[in-house]
Scaffold this motif. Structure first.
Motif, short mmCIF file in Angstrom:
data_model
loop_
_atom_site.label_atom_id
_atom_site.label_comp_id
_atom_site.label_asym_id
_atom_site.label_seq_id
_atom_site.Cartn_x
_atom_site.Cartn_y
_atom_site.Cartn_z
N TYR A 35 0.84 -1.20 0.00
CA TYR A 35 0.00 0.00 0.00
C TYR A 35 0.87 1.25 0.00
CZ TYR A 35 -4.25 -2.69 0.81
OH TYR A 35 -5.30 -3.56 0.66
N THR B 112 -7.20 -7.88 -0.13
CA THR B 112 -6.29 -7.15 -1.03
C THR B 112 -6.04 -7.95 -2.30
OG1 THR B 112 -5.21 -6.05 0.83
CG2 THR B 112 -3.99 -6.14 -1.25
N LYS C 26 -8.93 -7.78 -4.60
CA LYS C 26 -8.98 -6.47 -5.26
C LYS C 26 -7.90 -6.36 -6.34
CE LYS C 26 -12.37 -4.79 -2.74
NZ LYS C 26 -12.22 -3.63 -1.87
N THR D 289 -9.27 -7.92 -9.45
CA THR D 289 -10.24 -7.08 -10.16
C THR D 289 -9.60 -5.85 -10.78
OG1 THR D 289 -10.77 -5.81 -8.15
CG2 THR D 289 -12.08 -7.79 -8.59
N GLU E 112 -8.26 -3.29 -9.10
CA GLU E 112 -8.52 -2.07 -8.33
C GLU E 112 -7.23 -1.38 -7.90
OE1 GLU E 112 -10.89 -0.85 -4.24
OE2 GLU E 112 -11.69 -2.45 -5.51
N TYR E 113 -6.16 -2.16 -7.68
CA TYR E 113 -4.88 -1.58 -7.25
C TYR E 113 -3.80 -1.86 -8.30
CZ TYR E 113 -7.14 -1.82 -2.62
OH TYR E 113 -8.00 -1.70 -1.57
N GLU E 114 -2.83 -1.00 -8.36
CA GLU E 114 -1.67 -1.23 -9.22
C GLU E 114 -0.66 -2.11 -8.49
OE1 GLU E 114 0.02 2.41 -10.57
OE2 GLU E 114 -1.77 3.05 -11.65
N TYR F 151 -16.61 -9.41 -7.97
CA TYR F 151 -16.33 -9.32 -6.53
C TYR F 151 -17.63 -9.19 -5.73
CZ TYR F 151 -14.57 -7.60 -2.05
OH TYR F 151 -14.30 -7.45 -0.71
#
Length: 496
Positions: free
Chosen positions: A13, A46, A49, A52, A54-56, A69
């Motif tokens: 993060y 995490t 996600k 999907t 949602e995060y790089e 999800y």
């Protein structure tokens, strides 16, 4: 069948110095019914996600299917449940949705009621039914059991067992056993995949951990013995070497033994022995390094409970609770005596939490008699932990508990020292529940009352809590839908 390939996945993060995942690689089959387990804060949600998008992240995730999800966000909860379903899946076919609801034991009439008026369990089932209407999708189901009662969990487990192509995050052992054929676990140092249900995975983990602990103990002894032998060989070799270069006390004996050539051979042998011992010691150290990396440390917890002066602590006699004239529960009678571990059982909306709040002194409209012993100190863990704010030190001070003991209990529940410095608002849902439980364990009480304490709490911590309650046998009233926990802990059950 197709594969989901995860290669060299690394993620942290923003602003964090610790990677959640580091160079992780594995493959998943999209036909699997995959249970996903791991201690709180390890990165289960995490990872979902990340799938999907949602995060790089660095590394690669490739798949020939899309990801879906759960839980979905319903933007207009005032709309009928059917419209809420269509907002998630616009091209749904009504007959298929009704068929899925039937498999989940939900009356199709709920579709024509405002979504917000459905119970949390009904909402969960409607959205799960919608999810399985989507084709060519791999489903990411994140803790669906938290709003399901015991019967609802059994129904959903049977339903999921008839499906495939999903990852299911849950900490309910019986629920997982009923519907998964593979287990994906996030361990301390990596991710592993194993075929079978949760119980077979956990048995194998216990066997592996026991083997590694035993092997580690043996290696510790071997290393100590080898260190002593190597030290002695080193001393002998140094002594022989000194004689070789002329430091000889008994020249006559030296000549009798063959002189410099003999001493040289003795020196070579002693040096070789020393090197062999050091190599064996290094191999033992290298093997020891590979052990215990994924052994979960679960130190025993302790509870502080004071002795109450009389045997009977709480009595309910003919208690009925209603809201706005609508009855929630009727004519409930039971007694809590010293040493009882009482499980308050019943479906969602049957009045369990209302009765608990009544006992702890909240103003709940009721009829009948509630008798709480004079001077009885109660430690209460509520269902909802979302309102926790501030740091752990401030929270301990507000609650009047020993901060050192509080943090020590949290560390036993897998809180790292860094986690203890974070704001509680940034904790995962499971970590917040652990904070409430640890606070309760620190309080000096005669009776503990816990309302669904295990929601979001990982399996290892659940087992720690079970061992605590069995060892210290405190007087406790609890509501919990984890069947394995209730079967093991309750000495008395009250069915609503």
């Amino acid at each position: 069948m197709s594969l989901i390939n995860v290669s060299e996945l690394t993620f942290a993060y923003e602003g964090s110095f610790d990677n959640i995942f580091e160079n992780v690689s594995f493959q998943l089959d999209t036909d699997w019914k995959l249970g996903f387990t791991g201690r709180n804060g390890r990165g289960k949600t995490t990872f979902l996600k990340l799938l999907t998008g949602e995060y790089e992240y660095s590394g690669s995730i490739s798949a020939s299917v899309g990801f879906e999800y759960f839980p979905y966000e319903v933007r207009d909860p005032g709309a009928d449940a059917l419209e809420a379903a269509r907002s998630v899946c616009p091209d749904l076919e009504l007959w298929r949705l009704k068929r899925e609801l039937g498999e989940l034991c939900v009356d199709e009439g709920v579709l024509y009621r405002p979504f917000s008026t459905l119970s949390k369990g009904e909402q969960t089932k409607v959205l799960l039914a919608v999810m399985f209407l989507k084709d060519n999708r791999f489903l990411l189901i994140d803790e669906p059991t938290n709003h399901l009662d015991m019967r609802g969990r059994e129904q959903v487990s049977r339903y999921l067992n008839s499906k495939k192509s999903f990852i299911l995050v849950s900490h309910d052992r019986a629920f997982l056993d009923g519907c998964v054929d593979h287990v994906l676990s996030i361990n301390r140092t990596g991710i592993e995949i194993q075929k079978g249900d949760f119980s077979s995975w956990y048995r194998n983990k216990e066997l592996r951990d026991a083997f590694e602990l035993d092997r580690n103990a043996r290696l510790r002894k071997d290393i100590t013995r080898l260190e002593a032998a190597a030290r002695q060989s080193r001393q002998w070799a140094d002594k022989v070497e000194s004689e070789k270069i002329g430091n000889i006390k008994d020249r006559e004996k030296y000549n009798e033994c063959g002189g410099r050539a003999y001493i040289g051979e003795q020196s070579r042998r002693m040096q070789q022995r020393r090197k062999n011992l050091e190599r064996r010691q290094n191999r033992a150290l290298d093997e020891k390094e590979t052990l215990l990396k994924d052994v979960e440390v679960s130190d025993a917890l302790k509870i502080r409970q004071s002795e109450y002066r009389s045997r009977r602590l709480v009595t309910l006699d003919g208690v009925s609770v209603s809201y706005g004239g609508a009855p929630v529960c009727s004519d409930v009678s039971f007694v809590i005596e010293k040493g009882d571990r009482v499980a308050l059982l019943g479906g969602n909306g049957s009045g369990k939490s209302s009765l608990i709040r009544l006992i702890v002194g909240q103003d709940i409209p009721h009829t009948g008699e509630v008798t709480v012993g004079g001077g009885l100190k109660i430690s209460y863990v509520p269902q909802d932990a979302s309102g926790l704010r501030g740091g752990l030190s401030d929270y301990a001070a507000r609650c009047g508990i020993d901060e050192s003991l509080f943090k020590a209990l949290l560390r036993k529940l897998d809180f790292g020292r860094v986690q203890c410095e974070k704001a509680m608002a940034d904790f995962s849902a499971g970590q917040k529940k652990k904070a409430l439980i640890a606070r309760s364990l620190c309080e000096n009480a005669h009776l503990h009352i816990w309302d669904e304490p295990l929601n979001y709490v990982d399996v290892i911590s659940r087992i720690q809590i079970e061992e605590l309650l069995l060892k210290y046998a405190p007087t406790i009233l609890f509501v919990e839908h984890d069947k394995a926990f209730c079967d093991r802990i309750a000495t008395k059950t009250v069915e609503l």
